[in-house]
Design an enzyme around this catalytic site. Sequence first.
Site, mmCIF file in Angstrom:
data_model
loop_
_atom_site.group_PDB
_atom_site.id
_atom_site.type_symbol
_atom_site.label_atom_id
_atom_site.label_comp_id
_atom_site.label_asym_id
_atom_site.label_seq_id
_atom_site.Cartn_x
_atom_site.Cartn_y
_atom_site.Cartn_z
ATOM 1 C CD GLU A 117 -3.006 -0.522 -0.147
ATOM 2 O OE1 GLU A 117 -3.130 0.671 -0.473
ATOM 3 O OE2 GLU A 117 -3.543 -1.445 -0.790
ATOM 4 C CE1 TYR A 126 -7.410 3.439 -0.563
ATOM 5 C CE2 TYR A 126 -5.062 3.238 -0.091
ATOM 6 C CZ TYR A 126 -6.181 2.850 -0.803
ATOM 7 O OH TYR A 126 -6.072 1.863 -1.726
ATOM 8 C CG ASP A 158 -8.039 5.516 -4.017
ATOM 9 O OD1 ASP A 158 -9.212 5.284 -4.387
ATOM 10 O OD2 ASP A 158 -7.039 5.013 -4.572
#
Length: 355
Positions: free
Chosen positions: A35, A118, A136
């Site tokens: 991520e 997020y 996002d």
Amino acid sequence: MIAIDTEKLISWFLEHKRVLPGRDITDPYPIWISEIMAQQTRMETIKPYYERFLKELPTIESLATVEETKLLKLWEGLGYYSRVRNLQAAAKVIMEKYQGTFPKTYADTIHLKGIGEYTAGAILSRAYGLPYASVDGNVLRVLTRFEASPIDISRNSTKKYYKEELEKLNPSHFGLLNEALMEIGAMICRPKIAKCNSCPLRERCKAYEQNNIGLYPVKSKKVKITIHEYTCFFLVDQNKKIYFEYKEENILRGLYAPYFVEDSISEVDVYSYLDKKHIETDYVIALQEQKHVFTHQIWYMKGYLVYLKDNKQDIEKFYTQEEIKNKISISTCFRKFFKEIENYLNDEENSSHHV
Ligand code: SF4
């Protein structure tokens, strides 16, 4: 409540998902790494970096204790080095406060350096199945089209609103719902082309129904991008080593850079410029100009390969081609000159290319 048929969406995802870093696993560590790497970089692009990183640093402990030089080297090519520094800072906290286990609560996760709403949602939902949404820009595009909503997606409150809306849903697995929405954004509901005929959300999608997909998402804020001109001097000593210096601030912090100035120095002026700077020059070769795009800056760069007269300069700051490749971290913006530089350094007849 947002009218998504979560199970239909998840089934579609399980059937159509791509093989990507951080997928099909529940270990929070590699999910976290993937991520962070994927911020500012496409998932497909990070694959070799992700594999190399986890091979060298397979555990949170190894990340917490690795030397900074090696850490930055592993990140080279991905840019935005503050991300990897934050990763290490967070890994140290996890070792100290959570005995090396990635936290299992939102409150603990969100306090780790470099982890925003997020990323916290993405890791906790996918690793532990916890009910947190990760929203996002891609997901916002899908959702505002789905609802034909004119809400401005550049406002922070919009992200918060949709995060809360998604968290009211009750899918069989929150991580899969998050991933499915991301996949729709990446593969189906693209910024310019929406492949509605292949979309599992189509039945209830308002923009599709109203045939006005082009109206969404609505986005007002424009990020200001500045343009800069630089001249880079790759100073070469008589052993064909190149000068690089360590930068401690701004966009290049923690990286090595050649001697460079914010100015566009032409081939006509290059010798007198070097003379003024007391750089004793044997001869100079002009390199192809390069352009590099950072998030908020565009750099136009002239480059010169400068053969020095003697080795009197600060010798420790000169590096061999091997060291430049494998030891020190250099921003991609400078690496763009390297292919040509290598050709010249390995070509003994280069004197015919002088400026
Ligand atoms: S139906 Fe079309 S516009 Fe609606 S979410 Fe799917 S791809 Fe996007």
